[in-house]
Enzyme design. Structure first.
Site, mmCIF file in Angstrom:
data_model
loop_
_atom_site.group_PDB
_atom_site.id
_atom_site.type_symbol
_atom_site.label_atom_id
_atom_site.label_comp_id
_atom_site.label_asym_id
_atom_site.label_seq_id
_atom_site.Cartn_x
_atom_site.Cartn_y
_atom_site.Cartn_z
ATOM 1 N N GLY A 11 6.813 -0.321 2.751
ATOM 2 C CA GLY A 11 6.369 0.425 3.940
ATOM 3 C C GLY A 11 7.493 1.289 4.492
ATOM 4 O O GLY A 11 8.642 0.862 4.531
ATOM 5 N N ARG A 21 20.659 9.702 4.261
ATOM 6 C CA ARG A 21 21.707 10.684 4.571
ATOM 7 C C ARG A 21 23.097 10.036 4.475
ATOM 8 O O ARG A 21 24.037 10.607 3.908
ATOM 9 C CB ARG A 21 21.450 11.244 5.971
ATOM 10 N N ARG A 72 4.340 1.597 -3.270
ATOM 11 C CA ARG A 72 4.333 0.241 -3.823
ATOM 12 C C ARG A 72 4.015 0.425 -5.299
ATOM 13 O O ARG A 72 3.118 1.187 -5.656
ATOM 14 C CB ARG A 72 3.309 -0.617 -3.099
ATOM 15 N N GLY A 102 12.056 -3.574 2.085
ATOM 16 C CA GLY A 102 11.898 -4.946 2.566
ATOM 17 C C GLY A 102 12.157 -5.970 1.462
ATOM 18 O O GLY A 102 12.719 -5.652 0.408
ATOM 19 N N ASP A 103 11.705 -7.190 1.731
ATOM 20 C CA ASP A 103 11.900 -8.314 0.799
ATOM 21 C C ASP A 103 11.394 -8.035 -0.610
ATOM 22 O O ASP A 103 12.025 -8.396 -1.596
ATOM 23 C CB ASP A 103 11.118 -9.528 1.315
ATOM 24 N N GLY A 104 10.204 -7.410 -0.690
ATOM 25 C CA GLY A 104 9.609 -7.083 -1.993
ATOM 26 C C GLY A 104 10.529 -6.148 -2.759
ATOM 27 O O GLY A 104 10.820 -6.362 -3.953
ATOM 28 N N SER A 105 11.020 -5.149 -2.073
ATOM 29 C CA SER A 105 11.921 -4.184 -2.703
ATOM 30 C C SER A 105 13.212 -4.880 -3.150
ATOM 31 O O SER A 105 13.780 -4.548 -4.197
ATOM 32 C CB SER A 105 12.252 -3.055 -1.727
ATOM 33 N N THR A 125 12.453 -2.059 7.244
ATOM 34 C CA THR A 125 11.053 -2.387 7.531
ATOM 35 C C THR A 125 10.911 -2.564 9.034
ATOM 36 O O THR A 125 11.803 -3.133 9.670
ATOM 37 C CB THR A 125 10.576 -3.682 6.823
ATOM 38 N N ILE A 126 9.807 -2.095 9.588
ATOM 39 C CA ILE A 126 9.651 -2.208 11.046
ATOM 40 C C ILE A 126 9.468 -3.667 11.479
ATOM 41 O O ILE A 126 9.629 -3.982 12.648
ATOM 42 C CB ILE A 126 8.460 -1.367 11.574
ATOM 43 N N ASP A 127 9.145 -4.551 10.520
ATOM 44 C CA ASP A 127 8.775 -5.920 10.890
ATOM 45 C C ASP A 127 9.951 -6.829 11.266
ATOM 46 O O ASP A 127 9.747 -7.896 11.830
ATOM 47 C CB ASP A 127 8.010 -6.591 9.739
ATOM 48 N N ASP A 129 11.591 -8.731 9.392
ATOM 49 C CA ASP A 129 11.304 -10.052 8.805
ATOM 50 C C ASP A 129 12.155 -10.352 7.578
ATOM 51 O O ASP A 129 11.757 -11.135 6.720
ATOM 52 C CB ASP A 129 9.809 -10.146 8.462
ATOM 53 N N ARG A 171 2.445 -8.509 9.451
ATOM 54 C CA ARG A 171 1.452 -9.250 8.671
ATOM 55 C C ARG A 171 1.851 -10.711 8.519
ATOM 56 O O ARG A 171 1.028 -11.600 8.546
ATOM 57 C CB ARG A 171 1.293 -8.595 7.297
ATOM 58 N N GLY A 185 5.118 -7.699 29.574
ATOM 59 C CA GLY A 185 4.664 -8.770 30.466
ATOM 60 C C GLY A 185 3.289 -9.296 30.099
ATOM 61 O O GLY A 185 2.455 -9.534 30.970
ATOM 62 N N GLN A 251 2.719 2.877 14.735
ATOM 63 C CA GLN A 251 3.985 2.160 14.933
ATOM 64 C C GLN A 251 5.008 2.475 13.851
ATOM 65 O O GLN A 251 6.189 2.191 13.992
ATOM 66 C CB GLN A 251 3.745 0.640 14.947
HETATM 67 P P1 ADP Z 1 8.596 -4.359 1.046
HETATM 68 O O1 ADP Z 1 9.798 -3.953 0.281
HETATM 69 O O2 ADP Z 1 8.396 -3.538 2.282
HETATM 70 O O3 ADP Z 1 8.550 -5.854 1.278
HETATM 71 P P2 ADP Z 1 6.565 -4.637 -1.054
HETATM 72 O O4 ADP Z 1 6.506 -6.126 -0.940
HETATM 73 O O5 ADP Z 1 5.313 -3.884 -1.174
HETATM 74 O O6 ADP Z 1 7.318 -3.962 0.196
HETATM 75 O O7 ADP Z 1 7.513 -4.299 -2.296
HETATM 76 C C1 ADP Z 1 7.806 -2.977 -2.648
HETATM 77 C C2 ADP Z 1 7.880 -2.867 -4.136
HETATM 78 O O8 ADP Z 1 8.932 -3.703 -4.635
HETATM 79 C C3 ADP Z 1 6.652 -3.339 -4.901
HETATM 80 O O9 ADP Z 1 5.652 -2.378 -4.958
HETATM 81 C C4 ADP Z 1 7.220 -3.604 -6.280
HETATM 82 O O10 ADP Z 1 7.399 -2.421 -7.005
HETATM 83 C C5 ADP Z 1 8.586 -4.160 -5.939
HETATM 84 N N1 ADP Z 1 8.495 -5.633 -5.958
HETATM 85 C C6 ADP Z 1 7.911 -6.421 -5.044
HETATM 86 N N2 ADP Z 1 7.948 -7.718 -5.430
HETATM 87 C C7 ADP Z 1 8.567 -7.740 -6.619
HETATM 88 C C8 ADP Z 1 8.907 -8.776 -7.556
HETATM 89 N N3 ADP Z 1 8.615 -10.042 -7.314
HETATM 90 N N4 ADP Z 1 9.528 -8.408 -8.684
HETATM 91 C C9 ADP Z 1 9.832 -7.123 -8.932
HETATM 92 N N5 ADP Z 1 9.526 -6.109 -8.101
HETATM 93 C C10 ADP Z 1 8.911 -6.400 -6.971
HETATM 94 O O1 F6P Z 2 6.023 -2.214 6.954
HETATM 95 C C1 F6P Z 2 5.496 -3.483 7.175
HETATM 96 C C2 F6P Z 2 4.066 -3.365 7.548
HETATM 97 O O2 F6P Z 2 4.028 -2.472 8.592
HETATM 98 C C3 F6P Z 2 3.332 -4.621 7.923
HETATM 99 O O3 F6P Z 2 3.511 -5.070 9.216
HETATM 100 C C4 F6P Z 2 1.918 -4.239 7.617
HETATM 101 O O4 F6P Z 2 1.136 -5.334 7.368
HETATM 102 C C5 F6P Z 2 2.071 -3.421 6.393
HETATM 103 O O5 F6P Z 2 3.323 -2.818 6.466
HETATM 104 C C6 F6P Z 2 0.996 -2.399 6.214
HETATM 105 O O6 F6P Z 2 1.341 -1.565 5.176
HETATM 106 P P1 F6P Z 2 0.395 -0.491 4.469
HETATM 107 O O7 F6P Z 2 -0.797 -0.287 5.312
HETATM 108 O O8 F6P Z 2 1.263 0.702 4.355
HETATM 109 O O9 F6P Z 2 0.074 -1.080 3.148
#
Ligand code: ADP
Ligand code: F6P
Length: 319
Positions: A11, A21, A72, A102-105, A125-127, A129, A171, A185, A251
């Site tokens: 995201g 930059r 993604r 984020g974590d996935g990346s 990530t805005i979250d 988390d 999420r 508040g 947001q």
């Molecule tokens: P975020 O980085 O915001 O948490 P995602 O969870 O969608 O977002 O992850 C972004 C991208 O990172 C995914 O589309 C994928 O290409 C890569 N990714 C996520 N999870 C994994 C994983 N377990 N192994 C390898 N690549 C991953």
């Molecule tokens: O960037 C994190 C987040 O904003 C989550 O809070 C939300 O669930 C998700 O991304 C939504 O992402 P998208 O609609 O771009 O798949």
């Protein structure tokens, strides 16, 4: 390293441009060449790469979104996708990559690092988390946007003696909801980390109504969801007209705040410092006032709790 790449993934978040930059300019000032990878890991797989010079990143520090685009990439999670990405790195001479996301990346960055392309993760990530860091790029701007929107809802809610049930993003985590709850508040804050107890929400509304409160705001994290149903339950139980609003992707946009621009710049620059020393497989963290780094594996195994003390304060100051 002589040539590094930079990408944004997952995201988008306001401040990602400021981080890009910082990566580009820090690297160039160290004599490196920088390649921009378009649409996250998809760009690596498809070979969608651009050269970045000092002026390529002019006029973006104040802009939301990411000028490198983000995506993604399900294919990147497969060995086939990963191998294509590695081939692109070889072809383009990319020796290391700054991954902003984020974590996935971070998981993708870990997998690439394991296969010989050292990556450094920057939390975006805005979250807010990501466990390894106190702060993620975009959190402050997103919260200010959400606060402004809820303030507007408060005006109409006050005029009609209504209850406004508002969903904010998050999420899997309630960090945005909690801080927004305090900032506006809210009478109650519902987060995914705590089981929802509608009876106590309704009880709190009734109690505060007895002491003269005439309009109400309930903040609900996306991970809890069901704002329409929550509003209906409140109206049915209390007789107070209730409306549900989902703030959604508004947001994620907008010009980054001072905090996001400054922190993004510090984090992006720190990532390049590591790659310049030949160090990869790390993530950059903001801990207190310090910018530090940590092994990606270690970072991915950490857990970030909601600040429950803050939740107590939110509850006891909204009576
Ligand atoms: P975020 O980085 O915001 O948490 P995602 O969870 O969608 O977002 O992850 C972004 C991208 O990172 C995914 O589309 C994928 O290409 C890569 N990714 C996520 N999870 C994994 C994983 N377990 N192994 C390898 N690549 C991953
Ligand atoms: O960037 C994190 C987040 O904003 C989550 O809070 C939300 O669930 C998700 O991304 C939504 O992402 P998208 O609609 O771009 O798949």
């Amino acid at each position: 390293m002589k040539t590094i790449g930079v990408l944004t993934s997952g995201g988008d978040a306001p401040g990602m441009n400021a981080a890009i930059r910082a990566v580009v300019r820090t690297a160039i000032s160290k004599g490196m060449t920088v390649k921009g990878i378009i649409r996250g890991y998809n760009g690596l797989i498809e070979g969608d790469i651009i050269d970045l010079d000092v002026r390529s990143v002019s006029d973006i520090i104040h802009r939301g979104g990411t000028f490198l685009y983000t995506a993604r990439s399900p294919l990147f999670k497969t060995e086939e996708g990963m191998q294509k990405a590695i081939e692109t790195c070889k072809k383009e001479g990319i020796e290391g990559i700054v991954v902003i996301g984020g974590d996935g990346s971070y998981r993708g960055a870990r997998d690439l690092s394991e296969r010989g392309v050292p990556c450094v993760g920057v939390p975006g990530t805005i979250d807010n988390d990501i466990s390894s860091t106190d702060y993620t790029i975009g959190f402050d701007t997103a919260m200010n946007t959400a606060m402004e929107m809820v303030d507007k809802l408060r005006d109409t809610s006050q005029s009609h003696d209504r209850c406004s049930v508002v969903e904010v993003m998050g999420r899997h985590a309630g960090h945005i909801a909690l801080q927004i709850g305090i900032a506006v508040g809210a009478t109650a804050v519902l987060v995914p980390e705590v089981p929802v107890d509608m009876d106590s929400v309704i009880e709190k509304i009734r109690k505060t109504q007895k002491t003269g409160k005439e309009h109400f705001i309930i903040i609900v994290a996306e991970g809890v969801g069901g704002v329409d149903n929550i509003a209906k339950q409140i109206e049915a139980a209390t007789g107070i007209e209730s409306r549900a609003t989902i703030l959604g992707h508004v947001q994620r946009g907008g010009n980054p705040s001072v905090r996001d621009r400054v922190i993004a710049t510090m984090l992006g620059s720190a990532a390049v410092e590591l790659l310049d020393k030949g160090i990869g497989n790390r993530v950059i963290c903001k801990r207190g006032n310090d910018i530090t780094d940590m092994d990606i594996f270690e970072a991915l195994n950490m857990k970030k709790d909601l600040n429950f003390d803050m939740l107590d304060v939110a509850n006891c100051t909204s009576i």
